[in-house]
Design an enzyme around this catalytic site. Structure first.
Site, short mmCIF file in Angstrom:
data_model
loop_
_atom_site.label_atom_id
_atom_site.label_comp_id
_atom_site.label_asym_id
_atom_site.label_seq_id
_atom_site.Cartn_x
_atom_site.Cartn_y
_atom_site.Cartn_z
N LEU A 111 -4.11 -13.47 -3.14
CA LEU A 111 -5.23 -13.85 -4.06
C LEU A 111 -5.86 -12.62 -4.34
CD1 LEU A 111 -4.27 -16.42 -2.49
CD2 LEU A 111 -6.57 -17.21 -2.58
N SER B 1 4.25 -9.24 3.46
CA SER B 1 5.69 -10.20 3.29
C SER B 1 4.94 -11.79 3.39
CB SER B 1 6.41 -9.98 4.62
OG SER B 1 7.06 -8.51 4.54
N TYR C 72 -9.60 -21.29 1.63
CA TYR C 72 -9.25 -21.11 0.24
C TYR C 72 -8.02 -21.73 -0.03
CZ TYR C 72 -5.51 -17.82 2.16
OH TYR C 72 -4.89 -17.28 2.89
N VAL D 79 0.80 -1.17 0.07
CA VAL D 79 -0.03 -0.01 -0.06
C VAL D 79 0.76 1.29 0.17
CG1 VAL D 79 -1.75 1.24 1.07
CG2 VAL D 79 -1.71 -1.06 0.94
N HIS E 129 -4.85 -15.43 10.65
CA HIS E 129 -5.62 -16.81 10.16
C HIS E 129 -4.38 -17.56 9.61
CE1 HIS E 129 -4.46 -14.96 6.22
NE2 HIS E 129 -5.02 -16.11 5.56
N THR F 35 -31.33 19.51 2.51
CA THR F 35 -32.45 20.52 2.63
C THR F 35 -31.78 21.81 3.62
OG1 THR F 35 -33.45 19.45 4.54
CG2 THR F 35 -34.54 19.14 2.26
N VAL G 7 -3.95 -7.14 0.09
CA VAL G 7 -3.14 -6.98 -1.24
C VAL G 7 -4.22 -6.64 -2.42
CG1 VAL G 7 -1.76 -8.44 -2.89
CG2 VAL G 7 -1.30 -8.34 -0.36
N THR G 8 -5.36 -7.55 -2.54
CA THR G 8 -6.28 -7.58 -3.46
C THR G 8 -6.78 -6.26 -3.78
OG1 THR G 8 -7.11 -9.49 -2.45
CG2 THR G 8 -8.47 -8.40 -4.05
N ASP H 235 -26.88 15.46 -0.53
CA ASP H 235 -27.91 16.43 -1.01
C ASP H 235 -28.60 16.47 0.43
OD1 ASP H 235 -28.93 13.82 -0.51
OD2 ASP H 235 -30.70 14.09 -1.73
N GLU I 166 -41.90 17.45 9.23
CA GLU I 166 -40.92 16.92 10.16
C GLU I 166 -41.03 17.89 11.29
OE1 GLU I 166 -37.20 16.55 8.07
OE2 GLU I 166 -38.14 15.16 6.38
N TYR J 244 -33.54 22.93 -1.13
CA TYR J 244 -32.91 21.88 -1.50
C TYR J 244 -31.59 21.88 -2.48
CZ TYR J 244 -32.07 17.20 -3.29
OH TYR J 244 -31.35 15.69 -3.73
#
Length: 838
Positions: free
Chosen positions: A58, A53, A258, A21, A227, A563, A370-371, A561, A664, A548
């Site tokens: 995967l 490391s 996996y 990263v 894990h 009000t 890593v994905t 968005d 409201e 709005y």
């Protein structure tokens, strides 16, 4: 560079962490033109000892949402270009019928988010690609031929070399001991080898993130956990196999496993054990690392009991038995190596990206596998350089990974560990989109909570708030209202009470808990100038009026968005949604406010509660209670007043997200119980129903009202999102230049309402919209539900402009079937707004 090289005294950007990263961020920053980048890491380059490391690397590209899928696809393409990726394909197998149906939906989600050539395989077709499995124990598989293995350490080194060529410097065996902050700004990174003055610092430290948070008094809700990964000796079925040509990666998610090939050997990764949580303080710093005596600080000794015995709270068998059932030859194999390797989870399973609210120049990129590593580096680099998160230069919705999404309780050790452990436990499980977390509940309750529980409320967790989705007592009205059944998956965690409440608010009146809505009060001499410079609409209106508007970033992407109610010349309240809106949207306003004391900003995220009273009888219910005159002349649509409901002070907005006559009403939290009781008692004469957020969602879809976070996100601008009417280009605001360019260049895509042609059919978000003839993917469903008034399933999707015209025939893919549908004009209900202004 070696550890013996002298550190520079200063740098424009310091990145802490030289894993994939941090190296990706450096690579992308230098590609964007930065030269003064320094990267430091406590370990040797580039096998630094962190998760990079030991990660098996995967890359299954089809993630749980669009952001994670897009980041994974970008990572694959980047690492392939860097010759650090091996394309083998990836297969996820189904052990149960539920999982097989899930894989059908997952394939469609992949289609919707740009994953091409994904296909469903029969058990025999899976076995053709992975011969060592027992095909009799599976129902099929989802195969993506472009999935594969990233060589994370090689990719890190290659990205670092490219960054070095552009001027970046890398230093290993350099432990950061402190972060110097002064006057709300990052000043320097302090290491065991010297101090580096810095304009900006990016922390890409993953499992050590909370320790750096402690250095600067910033909560980082992240917990490391381990894990298991084992590699067998040679398997007969892999005899003669080459290390250069691998079988597809394999996932057995029903048993949290996996697999990947290592030449003639087979690797088994297991999450099939109890959460093994780790305190980051135990694995940081030279002294502690020496004490561990392991190859990497991100490793723990392999614990055999977690592989050979069942310790997973939700599984019946041990990981070893499940692995051998799918790959029988593992019974006769020996495992040559085994590790407990660390990675980390946040409370919601998403990464942590972005700048620190409290400290200018301090950035984070954590909890990333890593994905998604290549994509995360691209996003954070653009964010740092351009001020806007982008992926490969394109707008992206990174809201779900924004560091400011967390609410105050998320910083607690108990919450982080509890929710992090749950994320680990469920990482491979089949979790329904509406399934709610079990632990750390009931943290934030409105004054209405006890009464709602008595009414059988189904509570969802929204930023810690217990938010009613429907009320079980309303199922008694099914004799009055016919509500269609739903397909099996979509019927789970759902009640026909939603349909009852939807129909009842159209016929009579409903009351909705609006407490999670956040009022951001902006006051002072510069209040108008501040909001005028942030919002797309002209908010310089007379007191009592509501506007709005959208709030955009510099790319014109929609951050919110809202009000906006003006109560005085120097006082506004910006009303935004629940969940993480309170922190994200108020932060944006604060960051743009002048620091001369001319503006005061108060976020009423916990101090106010609210009730919406919507429906044809709303005026009748409230007229006898409030002091204000509720006639159209005295209290017209889209205006606001402060009044009293009997003795309760209330702020009243004349609007209705349900698309009906309504108001409201907001009041300080301590008055809330009285507010609910008085409205409920007065409404009894008009058969008032308590109404949950699921019915509010479906009524708003019929009305064409947008929902931030689904059909309105930073990925789209107001013209694409169909709210261009809220853009006044006569005013100056953040993002105006981008919107001018978009308007003048024409809109290539825009949102469109689609109704399903089949009676009673409903789909879910994240499914592809297809051309009926060619099967081409036109777009993805951003939001979906059933319209109980129009009696049709509704899907909102962004489509090419030419395909977004009313009458266009399309199909929506759902569970491997294609359902005919039609693009419509909006709104689908009450196009002349007669019901709201009566």
């Amino acid at each position: 560079m070696s550890a013996g090289t002298t550190l520079p005294d200063d740098a424009g950007t310091v990145i802490v962490g030289a894993g994939c990263v941090g190296c990706s961020a450096a690579y992308h920053l230098t590609r964007l033109g930065r030269e003064d980048v320094v990267v430091v890491d406590q370990g040797p380059l580039f096998e630094t000892g962190g998760s990079t490391s030991h990660a098996p690397g995967l890359v299954f590209q089809t993630g749980g949402n669009k952001l994670m899928t897009r980041m994974a696809s970008y990572t694959r393409e980047l690492y392939e270009d860097l010759e650090s990726f091996r394309t083998s394909g990836g297969i996820e197998v189904a052990y149960t019928e539920d999982r097989w149906d899930f894989l059908k939906r997952k394939r469609e989600r992949g289609q919707a988010y740009g994953i091409e050539n994904g296909e469903l395989l029969s058990p025999a077709e899976v076995a053709d690609r992975v011969p060592q499995i027992d095909e009799s124990v599976i129902r099929g598989g989802y195969y993506v031929p472009t999935d594969g293995k990233a060589h994370a350490v090689d990719a890190s080194a290659t990205m670092a070399e490219t960054a070095r060529a552009a001027g970046a410097e890398f230093y290993g065996e350099t432990t950061v001991t402190d972060l110097d902050v002064e006057g709300g700004e990052i000043r320097a990174v302090v290491t065991d080898r010297g101090r580096i003055e810095a304009d900006e610092v990016l922390l890409a430290t993953n499992i050590w993130g909370p320790l750096f948070g402690e250095m600067v008094d910033v909560d980082i809700p992240l917990i490391p956990c381990a894990h298991q990964y084992l590699v067998s000796d040679d398997l007969p079925e892999l005899a003669g196999a080459s290390r250069e040509i691998e079988q597809p990666l394999l996932r057995h998610q029903d048993r949290s496993l996996y697999f990947r090939q290592h030449g003639e050997r087979y690797g088994v990764g297991s999450y099939n054990h109890e959460p093994l949580l780790v305190d980051p303080a135990d694995i940081y710093g030279p002294e502690r690392l020496e004490d561990l005596g392991l190859e990497y600080p991100s490793l723990r000794e392999f614990t055999a009991e977690h592989f050979y015995e069942n310790t997973h709270p939700d599984h019946e068998g041990a990981a070893y038995d499940a692995a051998c059932e799918l790959v029988p030859s593992l019974r006769d194999a020996e495992f040559e190596s085994g590790i407990n390797g660390m990675f980390c989870f946040t409370p919601d399973g998403m990464p942590i990206l972005g700048p620190t609210a409290e400290i200018d120049g301090l950035w984070w990129a954590l909890a990333i596998w890593v994905t998604q590593s290549g994509g995360a580096g691209s996003i954070v680099a653009h964010w740092m350089e351009d001020g806007v998160p982008r992926l490969d230069g394109e707008r992206v919705d990174a809201t779900g990974a924004h560091i400011s999404r967390f609410q105050p309780h998320a910083g607690s050790r108990e919450y982080t560990r509890g929710r992090g452990a749950q994320q680990y436990q469920e990482v491979y499980q089949l979790i329904h989109p509406r399934e709610q977390p079990r632990g750390q509940r009931g943290l934030r309750r409105s004054p209405f909570y006890q009464r709602q529980a008595e009414l059988g409320a189904e509570f969802y967790d929204s930023g810690g708030w217990e938010t009613p989705q429907w009320y079980g007592t309303n199922e008694s009205l099914l004799e009055e209202y016919d509500v269609p059944d739903r397909p099996d998956w979509l019927e789970r965690n759902w009640s026909k009470a939603q349909g009852v409440e939807h129909r009842a608010v159209r016929d009579r009146v409903g009351m909705v808990d609006m407490t999670t809505y956040t009022g951001i009060e902006v006051t002072g001499d510069s209040a108008t100038a501040l909001l005028q410079g942030l919002l797309t609409n002209d908010i310089d209106v007379s007191p009592g009026r509501i506007r709005y508007a959208a709030m955009c970033n510099e790319d014109g992407g929609i951050l919110a968005d809202v009000t906006v109610a003006r109560f005085a010349d120097d006082r506004y309240v910006v009303f935004t949604g629940g969940g993480n809106s309170a922190t994200l949207h108020s932060r944006w306003i604060r960051e743009h406010a002048p620091d001369d004391g001319s503006v005061s900003i108060t976020t009423h995220d916990s101090s106010m509660c609210g009730i919406g009273v919507f429906g044809p009888e709303a005026r009748n219910v409230l007229s006898s209670l409030v002091e204000a005159d509720l006639s159209n002349d005295a209290f017209p649509f889209y205006t606001a007043q402060e009044s009293y409901l009997e003795s309760v002070p209330v702020t009243m907005l004349r609007l209705s997200y349900a698309g009906e006559l309504g108001w409201e009403l907001y009041t300080p939290m301590e008055y809330g119980a009285q507010l609910w009781e008085r409205i409920e008692d007065a409404g009894e004469e008009y058969d008032i129903v308590p109404m949950g957020w699921k019915a509010l969602d479906s009524t708003s879809m019929e009305k064409g009202f947008r929902l931030w976070g689904t059909d309105v996100t930073p990925e789209y601008n107001p013209y694409e999102a169909g709210i261009g009417f809220a853009v006044d280009l006569e005013t100056d605001f953040v993002g105006k230049e981008a919107l001018l360019e978009a308007r003048d260049g024409g809109i290539d895509r825009k949102i469109a309402p689609i109704t399903l042609d089949e009676p009673g059919m409903v789909v879910d978000a994240g499914h592809p919209v297809l051309d009926p003839d060619s099967g081409e993917v036109l777009g993805d469903v951003a939001r979906a539900d059933y319209g109980y008034t129009i009696d049709a399933g509704i899907a909102y999707a962004y489509l090419p402009a030419a395909d977004a015209e009313a009458g266009r025939d399309v199909e929506i893919g759902y569970e491997n079937e294609r359902h005919p549908a039609t693009v419509r004009d909006e709104p689908l209900f009450d196009p002349d707004r007669e019901k709201m202004i009566r």
